[in-house]
Design a protein around this motif. Sequence first.
Motif: not given
Length: 460
Positions: A192-196
């Motif tokens: 999720i951190a990568e995605l955002i």
Amino acid sequence: MAQKPSIPKGTRDFSPIEMARRNYIFDTIREVFHLFGFRQIETPAMENLSTLMGKYGEEGDKLLFKILNSGDYLRGADPALLDARESTGKLTAQLCEKGLRYDLTVPFARYVVQHRNELQFPFKRFQIQPVWRADRPQKGRYREFYQCDADIIGSDSLINEIELLQLIDQVFTRLNINVTIKLNNRKVLAGIAELIGAPDKLVDITVAIDKIDKIGIDNVNAELREHGLSDEAINALQPILSISGSIAERLATMEGILASSEIGRKGIEELREVIGGTERLGLNAELDLDVSLARGLNYYTGTIIEVKACDVAIGSITGGGRYDNLTGVFGMPGVSGVGISFGADRIYDVLNALDLYPADALDTVKVMFTNFGESEARASMQMIKHLRTAGVSAEIFPENSKMKKQMAYANALAIPFVAIIGETELAENKVTLKNMTTGDQELLSLCLLYTSDAADEEDS
């Protein structure tokens, strides 16, 4: 005027009745630990501060109780730091070499590295001991409390996660507490951190979103902004935190969202395996997937577990997860482990709130003998010895007092039977046995009392 006795805030005294209830919890958990093949260890209440610092994140480090060095603790301190308030951390390091343990997991990792040549891996250990946190006391949150930990270290297999979920279910089934077991995976959070677009903010994101239940999404977003996340990143996070549907539907949705993240897809794969294996075996507890679940601890690398009571508003009563390299900081890299921790004090509060203790959990002495003189007491003590040998708990009132006082003592301690050997009974080698619940009395020979009570104890 003498100072009124008191104890530090966030700590508690426990009466004999309260200890009987707590021991019921500890004994239940201990029995299940043994049932699943875990072996017990203990570690010291204090550890070297270097062992503890940096393992719980910045917020966790602030909650460590530090212990001043013995003797003249200011002797080795830098005088410049004594006047510099902004250098508190550096000064603490000079004044304190030890600290009270914050949890049982980090001391366990230290234990494994220190004793690695004596252990058989995978090593399954359990530990039931108090821990300390310099937290603000409130309902369900204490500065001193017990943890009951079970960990498996030296194995990457997700069978271990499935086993621990079965263990959790067994404990709460035996305690008659309805619970929800929430699951997430740290790899999903990393994805999720990568995605955002904020992979470097993983810790800030997890610490913040872990508070959604406590402070709400708006306050979480405000905290993320304070940590430097852009509005674009925060907006991208919102739909992820509000995913709905069945567990299978949520996993499928998350898999689509994290399609471009290798680590995120790996987290979904692990969740599927753990949830699938658990559902095939069956649970009494409710199983749930919660993508906001982070537990705020930096050492988790895979599965994250949290247990909430369904019928009492209180914080998590059990938590845990997978940590792939906790022993690495102690010079033993690449050793994976997974563990859980039961919060005994919160479980105690839940059982109290719901009045779920079985009647025999509070059993006291089974029979009390009265004391009406030296000869009578001597006969009573001889009988008590026989009863104790047979496994029946018994005691004698130590003073030759009036009957009313002795009966009041038995009533106050909820002793179910009183055995009376007075002058008449002594002459006839008999005993009067009084049932304190019904008030019924029966005249028995001393040997009949022994066999009757021993049989009752076996049947109970």
